[in-house]
Scaffold this motif. Structure first.
Motif, PDB file in Angstrom:
ATOM      1  N   GLY A   1       0.757  -1.233   0.000  1.00 38.93           N
ATOM      2  CA  GLY A   1       0.000   0.000   0.000  1.00 38.93           C
ATOM      3  C   GLY A   1       0.787   1.282   0.000  1.00 38.93           C
ATOM      4  N   ALA A   2       2.100   1.238  -0.207  1.00 38.16           N
ATOM      5  CA  ALA A   2       2.852   2.487  -0.246  1.00 38.16           C
ATOM      6  C   ALA A   2       2.442   3.303  -1.463  1.00 38.16           C
ATOM      7  CB  ALA A   2       4.358   2.209  -0.275  1.00 38.16           C
ATOM      8  N   GLY A   3       2.086   4.562  -1.236  1.00 38.55           N
ATOM      9  CA  GLY A   3       1.639   5.414  -2.328  1.00 38.55           C
ATOM     10  C   GLY A   3       2.787   6.070  -3.061  1.00 38.55           C
ATOM     11  N   ALA A   4       2.446   6.713  -4.172  1.00 37.01           N
ATOM     12  CA  ALA A   4       3.432   7.436  -4.969  1.00 37.01           C
ATOM     13  C   ALA A   4       3.643   8.835  -4.402  1.00 37.01           C
ATOM     14  CB  ALA A   4       2.954   7.532  -6.416  1.00 37.01           C
TER      15      ALA A   4
ATOM     16  N   ARG B   1       1.198 -17.755   0.658  1.00 35.27           N
ATOM     17  CA  ARG B   1       1.254 -16.762  -0.419  1.00 35.27           C
ATOM     18  C   ARG B   1       1.577 -15.403   0.178  1.00 35.27           C
ATOM     19  NH1 ARG B   1      -3.622 -13.841  -3.750  1.00 35.27           N
ATOM     20  NH2 ARG B   1      -2.406 -13.206  -5.587  1.00 35.27           N
ATOM     21  N   HIS B   2       2.475 -14.694  -0.500  1.00 39.71           N
ATOM     22  CA  HIS B   2       2.800 -13.328  -0.087  1.00 39.71           C
ATOM     23  C   HIS B   2       3.458 -12.656  -1.275  1.00 39.71           C
ATOM     24  CE1 HIS B   2       3.427 -10.074   2.690  1.00 39.71           C
ATOM     25  NE2 HIS B   2       4.730 -10.085   2.518  1.00 39.71           N
ATOM     26  N   GLU B   3       2.650 -11.969  -2.097  1.00 39.14           N
ATOM     27  CA  GLU B   3       3.163 -11.486  -3.377  1.00 39.14           C
ATOM     28  C   GLU B   3       2.333 -10.318  -3.887  1.00 39.14           C
ATOM     29  OE1 GLU B   3       2.822 -14.725  -6.095  1.00 39.14           O
ATOM     30  OE2 GLU B   3       0.655 -14.921  -5.856  1.00 39.14           O
ATOM     31  N   TYR B   4       2.970  -9.531  -4.757  1.00 36.80           N
ATOM     32  CA  TYR B   4       2.247  -8.465  -5.433  1.00 36.80           C
ATOM     33  C   TYR B   4       1.141  -9.047  -6.306  1.00 36.80           C
ATOM     34  CZ  TYR B   4       5.744  -4.819  -4.355  1.00 36.80           C
ATOM     35  OH  TYR B   4       6.556  -3.918  -3.733  1.00 36.80           O
ATOM     36  N   VAL B   5       0.056  -8.267  -6.467  1.00 29.90           N
ATOM     37  CA  VAL B   5      -1.084  -8.689  -7.274  1.00 29.90           C
ATOM     38  C   VAL B   5      -1.244  -7.694  -8.426  1.00 29.90           C
ATOM     39  CG1 VAL B   5      -3.565  -9.148  -7.295  1.00 29.90           C
ATOM     40  CG2 VAL B   5      -2.201  -9.703  -5.254  1.00 29.90           C
ATOM     41  N   THR B   6      -1.417  -8.224  -9.625  1.00 36.07           N
ATOM     42  CA  THR B   6      -1.544  -7.390 -10.824  1.00 36.07           C
ATOM     43  C   THR B   6      -2.774  -6.494 -10.737  1.00 36.07           C
ATOM     44  OG1 THR B   6      -0.484  -9.133 -12.123  1.00 36.07           O
ATOM     45  CG2 THR B   6      -1.701  -7.453 -13.346  1.00 36.07           C
ATOM     46  N   ASP B   7      -2.620  -5.257 -11.231  1.00 35.57           N
ATOM     47  CA  ASP B   7      -3.718  -4.280 -11.340  1.00 35.57           C
ATOM     48  C   ASP B   7      -4.304  -3.903  -9.978  1.00 35.57           C
ATOM     49  OD1 ASP B   7      -3.405  -4.194 -14.079  1.00 35.57           O
ATOM     50  OD2 ASP B   7      -5.048  -5.602 -14.480  1.00 35.57           O
ATOM     51  N   THR B   8      -3.459  -3.778  -8.982  1.00 35.23           N
ATOM     52  CA  THR B   8      -3.940  -3.362  -7.652  1.00 35.23           C
ATOM     53  C   THR B   8      -3.233  -2.097  -7.185  1.00 35.23           C
ATOM     54  OG1 THR B   8      -2.333  -4.847  -6.600  1.00 35.23           O
ATOM     55  CG2 THR B   8      -4.564  -5.692  -6.924  1.00 35.23           C
ATOM     56  N   GLU B   9      -2.646  -1.348  -8.113  1.00 33.08           N
ATOM     57  CA  GLU B   9      -1.992  -0.092  -7.756  1.00 33.08           C
ATOM     58  C   GLU B   9      -2.923   1.070  -8.046  1.00 33.08           C
ATOM     59  OE1 GLU B   9      -1.834   0.433 -12.042  1.00 33.08           O
ATOM     60  OE2 GLU B   9      -1.909  -1.258 -10.677  1.00 33.08           O
ATOM     61  N   GLY B  10      -2.723   2.186  -7.362  1.00 29.68           N
ATOM     62  CA  GLY B  10      -3.366   3.423  -7.740  1.00 29.68           C
ATOM     63  C   GLY B  10      -2.593   4.025  -8.898  1.00 29.68           C
ATOM     64  N   ALA B  11      -3.244   4.167 -10.052  1.00 34.94           N
ATOM     65  CA  ALA B  11      -2.556   4.639 -11.255  1.00 34.94           C
ATOM     66  C   ALA B  11      -2.239   6.124 -11.144  1.00 34.94           C
ATOM     67  CB  ALA B  11      -3.412   4.366 -12.487  1.00 34.94           C
ATOM     68  N   GLY B  12      -1.202   6.535 -11.860  1.00 37.53           N
ATOM     69  CA  GLY B  12      -0.845   7.949 -11.867  1.00 37.53           C
ATOM     70  C   GLY B  12       0.356   8.201 -12.742  1.00 37.53           C
TER      71      GLY B  12
ATOM     72  N   TRP C   1       3.034   8.997 -11.490  1.00 43.43           N
ATOM     73  CA  TRP C   1       3.795   8.027 -10.705  1.00 43.43           C
ATOM     74  C   TRP C   1       2.769   7.159  -9.986  1.00 43.43           C
ATOM     75  CZ3 TRP C   1       5.555  13.200 -10.801  1.00 43.43           C
ATOM     76  CH2 TRP C   1       6.746  13.377 -11.517  1.00 43.43           C
ATOM     77  N   ARG C   2       2.902   5.850 -10.104  1.00 40.62           N
ATOM     78  CA  ARG C   2       1.891   4.938  -9.582  1.00 40.62           C
ATOM     79  C   ARG C   2       2.218   4.509  -8.158  1.00 40.62           C
ATOM     80  NH1 ARG C   2       4.697   0.803  -8.783  1.00 40.62           N
ATOM     81  NH2 ARG C   2       6.263   0.036 -10.248  1.00 40.62           N
ATOM     82  N   GLY C   3       1.182   4.102  -7.441  1.00 41.69           N
ATOM     83  CA  GLY C   3       1.397   3.511  -6.134  1.00 41.69           C
ATOM     84  C   GLY C   3       1.989   2.117  -6.242  1.00 41.69           C
ATOM     85  N   ALA C   4       2.513   1.603  -5.128  1.00 43.50           N
ATOM     86  CA  ALA C   4       2.998   0.224  -5.121  1.00 43.50           C
ATOM     87  C   ALA C   4       1.812  -0.716  -5.313  1.00 43.50           C
ATOM     88  CB  ALA C   4       3.689  -0.090  -3.799  1.00 43.50           C
ATOM     89  N   PRO C   5       2.014  -1.839  -5.992  1.00 47.43           N
ATOM     90  CA  PRO C   5       0.913  -2.796  -6.150  1.00 47.43           C
ATOM     91  C   PRO C   5       0.453  -3.336  -4.795  1.00 47.43           C
ATOM     92  CG  PRO C   5       2.728  -3.291  -7.653  1.00 47.43           C
ATOM     93  CD  PRO C   5       3.229  -2.268  -6.693  1.00 47.43           C
ATOM     94  N   GLY C   6      -0.803  -3.787  -4.771  1.00 51.87           N
ATOM     95  CA  GLY C   6      -1.310  -4.439  -3.577  1.00 51.87           C
ATOM     96  C   GLY C   6      -0.651  -5.795  -3.370  1.00 51.87           C
ATOM     97  N   VAL C   7      -0.816  -6.334  -2.169  1.00 50.43           N
ATOM     98  CA  VAL C   7      -0.175  -7.599  -1.806  1.00 50.43           C
ATOM     99  C   VAL C   7      -1.241  -8.615  -1.408  1.00 50.43           C
ATOM    100  CG1 VAL C   7       1.412  -8.732  -0.202  1.00 50.43           C
ATOM    101  CG2 VAL C   7       1.934  -6.441  -1.073  1.00 50.43           C
TER     102      VAL C   7
ATOM    103  N   GLY D   1      -3.277  -1.577  -3.092  1.00 52.33           N
ATOM    104  CA  GLY D   1      -2.063  -0.822  -3.379  1.00 52.33           C
ATOM    105  C   GLY D   1      -2.194   0.643  -3.014  1.00 52.33           C
ATOM    106  N   GLY D   2      -1.077   1.349  -3.130  1.00 49.46           N
ATOM    107  CA  GLY D   2      -1.044   2.765  -2.785  1.00 49.46           C
ATOM    108  C   GLY D   2      -1.651   3.639  -3.861  1.00 49.46           C
ATOM    109  N   GLY D   3      -1.998   4.856  -3.477  1.00 48.88           N
ATOM    110  CA  GLY D   3      -2.555   5.815  -4.413  1.00 48.88           C
ATOM    111  C   GLY D   3      -1.492   6.377  -5.349  1.00 48.88           C
ATOM    112  N   GLY D   4      -1.951   6.867  -6.497  1.00 45.08           N
ATOM    113  CA  GLY D   4      -1.038   7.444  -7.475  1.00 45.08           C
ATOM    114  C   GLY D   4      -0.845   8.934  -7.272  1.00 45.08           C
ATOM    115  N   TRP D   5       0.121   9.498  -7.979  1.00 43.42           N
ATOM    116  CA  TRP D   5       0.367  10.950  -7.983  1.00 43.42           C
ATOM    117  C   TRP D   5       0.371  11.409  -9.432  1.00 43.42           C
ATOM    118  CZ3 TRP D   5       2.685  15.144  -9.841  1.00 43.42           C
ATOM    119  CH2 TRP D   5       2.769  16.298  -9.045  1.00 43.42           C
TER     120      TRP D   5
END
Length: 583
Positions: A394-397, A432-443, A445-451, A520-524
């Motif tokens: 969830g770290a944002g941009a 399981r402990h991994e990034y998931v596709t299409d779970t970031e806040g787009a921008g 600069w994008r947020g980190a993907p969700g986990v 995931g985190g929000g975008g900027w």
């Protein structure tokens, strides 16, 4: 300021920072509970007395949201014992009504004497694995008052003149489910303070008390000048924003948090007037917690090379009306305040600042999907797991950088426990402990993907699961998209239960699972401004799908060759032009 004074000030600052870091290492290496020795959910710092008030003069990297709360707790403890301090005293407190946040966060304070007076105070603030009360782990979503949050510990002496107060010590242990862990952790916290005391005494012996105090004054003034210079670069004005808490676990929804940031020269006021009245559930934020999350917000906007001490705090004022969710009246419950509504307090402060300092904001995210689990080992001894791996992500941009890593800056210094150690310490497997596709806040600069995380339990247990960040997920900044919502599910004996808000004291059988999706985190900045090459890299890394690249970012990618289709991308983006000077 003479050059010799400047050099001495930096040497003294380094000595105190080293003492704080040695405290942190002592706790990590000697504590008993995994939340201390693996997850590092604590913070160490050193205070002095300045004009009769406690002043933060050094700190080690730790759980960032503890920092300002330490200040309030130390001052409250010194107000109680200001005329009754002796060498060897150790003060313990966790009282939300005396400068605390939520009850699991305990503070240990030790006075260090010079010229026969208490002058310095090494301090450890740490999240205990258990704090008594109805629910193992200290998070009770059914709490209706402070006493259902846990055992309230007002400032008291755990040690007096170097001697343990056995009656007090035994009372604390008797009200804790994992007393063996707690005893080891308290010893580690005391040992850390004793370690710092030796370092402080060496500094005083080398330079003399008067010069040490003068150097501290120079260092605090330097930090304040740096912080004021940053605030002073922002245009004067009133900047208003609002956000919402999903719910209070007691039936209230869409709880408003609003903030007006008033910039006047090099001073700033965060005014939370207009926020919702206090609620029945345990998401109310104590004043110390509100101050701490405001501090986190402002600190994330300042250059990272600025030393953290009292000078950070001096230019900042907070208005938090009593009786609101950001400053409730006693005895409203506050057990979840370091997550919710702490996350929203930092979020709304940053949203307000985005209007005057857009290139300084971002990265905030702390809306956790909580699930605390407790059970017994085969020998009958209890265990409590905070399931840390399910909260990560969830770290944002921010301006100039995508979201990174697993923990957002609010948890800087907290370490993700080793999966292997976690599986040795608890009857569980992390499948399981991994990034998931299409779970970031787009921008731009994008947020980190969700986990995505799945934990399987090898023994029956009791779990309390609390979901947030669904109705109101992590916000994006300056045109960036919000992060996606969190999700949480429990599966036991073939029956899956999707948590919508809360599951209370839920029994899970052996071989049951908890599954987390940490959004995931929000975008900027606007997604259509993201360079196509960056979008292509995200697709190649599995962060973004080809379909989302086209739909969300306006970038067409050839699935066969994994290259950008330039003409189609130009058509998708139309006549949009970068708004932030990016090409």
């Amino acid at each position: 300021m003479q050059s010799d004074e400047m050099i001495r000030a930096r040497v003294v600052a380094g000595a105190f920072d080293t003492a704080a870091e040695e405290m942190s290492a002592t706790v990590t290496r000697t504590a008993r509970s995994p939340i201390f020795n693996e997850a590092h959910d604590f913070t160490t710092g050193i205070f002095d007395l300045h004009e009769g008030k406690a002043r933060l003069i050094a700190q080690a990297p730790g759980c960032t949201l503890h920092l300002y709360a330490i200040c309030s707790a130390v001052q409250a403890a010194l107000d109680v014992f200001k005329n009754d301090l002796h060498p060897g005293d150790i003060i313990l407190a966790s009282d939300p009504g005396h400068g605390g946040t939520h009850i699991p966060d305990h503070v240990v304070i030790m006075p260090v004497f010079a010229d026969r007076k208490p002058v310095f105070f090494p301090v450890v603030r740490a999240h205990f694995a258990d704090s008594g009360g109805p629910v193992a782990g200290g998070y009770n979503p059914a709490a209706r008052d402070i006493w259902q949050d846990g055992v309230v510990v007002p400032p008291l002496k755990l040690y007096e003149k170097g001697e343990r107060r056995t009656d007090v010590f035994d009372l604390i242990l008797a009200n804790n489910r994992v007393e063996t862990w707690l005893k080891g952790d308290l010893d580690a916290m005391r040992g850390a303070c004793l370690t710092a005391a030796r370092g402080i005494e060496r500094v005083i012996e080398r330079f003399g008390l008067a010069d040490v105090r003068a150097s501290i004054g120079h260092n605090v003034a330097y930090t304040e000048r740096r912080v004021r210079a940053e605030i002073g670069s922002w245009p004067d004005g009133d900047y208003h924003a609002e956000t919402f808490i999903d719910h209070d676990y007691q039936g209230a929804h869409d709880i408003r948090i609003c903030c007006t940031a008033r910039v006047r020269g090099s001073d700033i006021t965060f005014d939370f007037t207009g926020s919702a009245p206090q609620v029945d559930g345990f998401v109310n934020s104590t004043l110390a917690n509100t101050l701490s999350f405001v501090f986190v917000a402002i600190a994330s906007c300042i250059d990272e090379d600025v030393p953290i001490n009292e000078g950070y705090i001096n230019p900042v004022r907070v208005v938090a009306p009593e009786g609101t969710v950001v400053n409730p009246r006693w005895p409203k419950p506050v057990g979840n305040c370091t997550c919710i509504c702490g996350a929203e307090i930092a979020e709304v402060a940053l949203l307000a600042l985005s209007q005057c300092a857009p290139q300084r904001v971002g990265v905030n995210c702390h809306k956790l999907p909580l699930a605390y689990t407790s059970g017994r080992y085969e020998d009958g001894k209890p265990w409590i797991s905070l399931n840390f791996h399910g909260y990560t992500g969830g770290a944002g941009a921010a301006y100039g950088t995508d979201g990174w890593g697993l923990y957002p800056p609010l948890m800087t210094g907290v370490i993700l426990p080793s999966i292997e150690m976690n599986e040795m310490q608890y009857p569980m497997r992390i499948e399981r402990h991994e990034y998931v596709t299409d779970t970031e806040g787009a921008g731009l600069w994008r947020g980190a993907p969700g986990v995505g995380t799945r934990i399987r339990f090898l023994a029956s247990n009791i779990t309390n699961a609390m979901l947030a960040g669904v109705r109101h997920p992590t916000r994006g900044f300056c045109g960036g998209n919000d992060g996606p919502p969190n999700a949480l599910a429990l599966t036991s004996e073939g029956v899956r239960l999707d948590v919508t808000e809360v599951v209370y004291n839920h029994r899970l059988a052996r071989d049951s699972t908890i599954e987390f999706l940490r959004g995931g985190g929000g975008g900027w900045g606007a997604p259509h401004e993201r360079p196509p090459a960056s979008v292509l890299a995200d697709v190649s890394n599995g962060y973004v799908s080809i379909a989302a690249a086209e739909e969300v970012y306006g970038v067409a990618i050839d699935e066969r060759t994994l290259t950008v289709e330039q003409q189609r991308t130009t058509e998708l983006r139309g006549d949009r032009r970068p708004a932030h000077g990016q090409e």
